[in-house]
Design a protein around this motif. Sequence first.
Motif, PDB file in Angstrom:
ATOM      1  N   MET A   1      -7.139  11.463  -4.526  1.00  0.00           N
ATOM      2  CA  MET A   1      -5.895  11.427  -5.275  1.00  0.00           C
ATOM      3  C   MET A   1      -5.608   9.975  -5.655  1.00  0.00           C
ATOM      4  O   MET A   1      -5.866   9.055  -4.876  1.00  0.00           O
ATOM      5  N   ARG A   2      -5.058   9.788  -6.836  1.00  0.00           N
ATOM      6  CA  ARG A   2      -4.702   8.442  -7.305  1.00  0.00           C
ATOM      7  C   ARG A   2      -3.592   7.851  -6.435  1.00  0.00           C
ATOM      8  O   ARG A   2      -2.743   8.575  -5.925  1.00  0.00           O
ATOM      9  N   ILE A   3      -3.576   6.530  -6.298  1.00  0.00           N
ATOM     10  CA  ILE A   3      -2.595   5.853  -5.447  1.00  0.00           C
ATOM     11  C   ILE A   3      -1.181   6.043  -5.992  1.00  0.00           C
ATOM     12  O   ILE A   3      -0.243   6.266  -5.220  1.00  0.00           O
ATOM     13  N   ASP A   4      -0.999   5.983  -7.302  1.00  0.00           N
ATOM     14  CA  ASP A   4       0.350   6.151  -7.846  1.00  0.00           C
ATOM     15  C   ASP A   4       0.865   7.572  -7.612  1.00  0.00           C
ATOM     16  O   ASP A   4       2.023   7.772  -7.256  1.00  0.00           O
ATOM     17  N   LYS A   5      -0.003   8.557  -7.760  1.00  0.00           N
ATOM     18  CA  LYS A   5       0.401   9.944  -7.513  1.00  0.00           C
ATOM     19  C   LYS A   5       0.684  10.168  -6.032  1.00  0.00           C
ATOM     20  O   LYS A   5       1.632  10.872  -5.667  1.00  0.00           O
ATOM     21  N   TYR A   6      -0.110   9.547  -5.147  1.00  0.00           N
ATOM     22  CA  TYR A   6       0.112   9.693  -3.707  1.00  0.00           C
ATOM     23  C   TYR A   6       1.473   9.129  -3.301  1.00  0.00           C
ATOM     24  O   TYR A   6       2.220   9.768  -2.564  1.00  0.00           O
ATOM     25  N   GLU A  21       4.089   1.284 -12.219  1.00  0.00           N
ATOM     26  CA  GLU A  21       4.532  -0.087 -12.507  1.00  0.00           C
ATOM     27  C   GLU A  21       4.383  -0.992 -11.286  1.00  0.00           C
ATOM     28  O   GLU A  21       3.976  -2.141 -11.415  1.00  0.00           O
ATOM     29  N   PHE A  22       4.717  -0.498 -10.100  1.00  0.00           N
ATOM     30  CA  PHE A  22       4.565  -1.293  -8.889  1.00  0.00           C
ATOM     31  C   PHE A  22       3.096  -1.646  -8.651  1.00  0.00           C
ATOM     32  O   PHE A  22       2.780  -2.751  -8.229  1.00  0.00           O
ATOM     33  N   CYS A  23       2.195  -0.709  -8.921  1.00  0.00           N
ATOM     34  CA  CYS A  23       0.763  -0.972  -8.763  1.00  0.00           C
ATOM     35  C   CYS A  23       0.295  -2.027  -9.759  1.00  0.00           C
ATOM     36  O   CYS A  23      -0.461  -2.933  -9.410  1.00  0.00           O
ATOM     37  N   LYS A  24       0.744  -1.913 -11.018  1.00  0.00           N
ATOM     38  CA  LYS A  24       0.335  -2.865 -12.052  1.00  0.00           C
ATOM     39  C   LYS A  24       0.824  -4.273 -11.752  1.00  0.00           C
ATOM     40  O   LYS A  24       0.157  -5.258 -12.076  1.00  0.00           O
ATOM     41  N   LYS A  25       1.994  -4.392 -11.135  1.00  0.00           N
ATOM     42  CA  LYS A  25       2.561  -5.704 -10.814  1.00  0.00           C
ATOM     43  C   LYS A  25       1.963  -6.309  -9.543  1.00  0.00           C
ATOM     44  O   LYS A  25       2.256  -7.442  -9.210  1.00  0.00           O
ATOM     45  N   GLY A  26       1.153  -5.551  -8.824  1.00  0.00           N
ATOM     46  CA  GLY A  26       0.510  -6.076  -7.616  1.00  0.00           C
ATOM     47  C   GLY A  26       1.324  -5.915  -6.357  1.00  0.00           C
ATOM     48  O   GLY A  26       1.045  -6.563  -5.352  1.00  0.00           O
ATOM     49  N   HIS A  27       2.325  -5.032  -6.362  1.00  0.00           N
ATOM     50  CA  HIS A  27       3.162  -4.825  -5.185  1.00  0.00           C
ATOM     51  C   HIS A  27       2.590  -3.790  -4.223  1.00  0.00           C
ATOM     52  O   HIS A  27       3.152  -3.578  -3.160  1.00  0.00           O
ATOM     53  N   PRO A  37      -3.406   1.472 -10.528  1.00  0.00           N
ATOM     54  CA  PRO A  37      -2.781   2.787 -10.277  1.00  0.00           C
ATOM     55  C   PRO A  37      -3.790   3.929 -10.187  1.00  0.00           C
ATOM     56  O   PRO A  37      -3.516   4.950  -9.580  1.00  0.00           O
ATOM     57  N   SER A  38      -4.975   3.760 -10.752  1.00  0.00           N
ATOM     58  CA  SER A  38      -5.966   4.837 -10.758  1.00  0.00           C
ATOM     59  C   SER A  38      -6.877   4.827  -9.532  1.00  0.00           C
ATOM     60  O   SER A  38      -7.737   5.694  -9.406  1.00  0.00           O
ATOM     61  N   LYS A  39      -6.688   3.891  -8.618  1.00  0.00           N
ATOM     62  CA  LYS A  39      -7.527   3.804  -7.412  1.00  0.00           C
ATOM     63  C   LYS A  39      -7.329   5.038  -6.545  1.00  0.00           C
ATOM     64  O   LYS A  39      -6.216   5.463  -6.289  1.00  0.00           O
ATOM     65  N   ASP A  40      -8.433   5.633  -6.095  1.00  0.00           N
ATOM     66  CA  ASP A  40      -8.361   6.809  -5.233  1.00  0.00           C
ATOM     67  C   ASP A  40      -8.075   6.392  -3.797  1.00  0.00           C
ATOM     68  O   ASP A  40      -8.566   5.355  -3.336  1.00  0.00           O
ATOM     69  N   VAL A  41      -7.283   7.196  -3.100  1.00  0.00           N
ATOM     70  CA  VAL A  41      -6.983   6.936  -1.692  1.00  0.00           C
ATOM     71  C   VAL A  41      -7.545   8.063  -0.834  1.00  0.00           C
ATOM     72  O   VAL A  41      -7.704   9.191  -1.287  1.00  0.00           O
ATOM     73  N   TYR A  42      -7.847   7.726   0.405  1.00  0.00           N
ATOM     74  CA  TYR A  42      -8.401   8.670   1.356  1.00  0.00           C
ATOM     75  C   TYR A  42      -7.665   8.518   2.678  1.00  0.00           C
ATOM     76  O   TYR A  42      -6.954   7.539   2.894  1.00  0.00           O
ATOM     77  N   GLY A  43      -7.820   9.460   3.573  1.00  0.00           N
ATOM     78  CA  GLY A  43      -7.168   9.404   4.875  1.00  0.00           C
ATOM     79  C   GLY A  43      -7.671   8.221   5.693  1.00  0.00           C
ATOM     80  O   GLY A  43      -8.820   7.820   5.604  1.00  0.00           O
ATOM     81  N   GLY A  44      -6.774   7.633   6.480  1.00  0.00           N
ATOM     82  CA  GLY A  44      -7.121   6.531   7.361  1.00  0.00           C
ATOM     83  C   GLY A  44      -6.900   5.149   6.772  1.00  0.00           C
ATOM     84  O   GLY A  44      -7.012   4.149   7.482  1.00  0.00           O
ATOM     85  N   GLU A  45      -6.578   5.044   5.503  1.00  0.00           N
ATOM     86  CA  GLU A  45      -6.346   3.747   4.876  1.00  0.00           C
ATOM     87  C   GLU A  45      -4.914   3.284   5.157  1.00  0.00           C
ATOM     88  O   GLU A  45      -4.021   4.085   5.397  1.00  0.00           O
TER      89      GLU A  45
END
Length: 86
Positions: A1-6, A21-27, A37-45
């Motif tokens: 799942m994408r980080i922004d959607k998560y 917007e928070f992802c694009k600004k580096g927050h 914002p399109s980076k995928d996230v997984y459990g344990g991160e």
Amino acid sequence: MRIDKYLWCIRTFKTRNIATEFCKKGHVKIDGSSCKPSKDVYGGEILSVRKNQINYKIEILDIPASRVGAKLVHQFCKDITPKEEF
């Protein structure tokens, strides 16, 4: 799942657009490195989210299928923010 959607699904942000917007600004950082914002996230991160001058640390426990109710958020993430941040 994408980080922004998560972040939107676990109710960190009110809208997905604000999360983007928070992802694009580096927050938003994953394990200490900035992400798009399109980076995928997984459990344990470990996520670091700078919001309202507070650096929140969130551990990903599981990925939800869609946006979850406020009572169910604790099943998908764990807030590990140090008390000194508040």
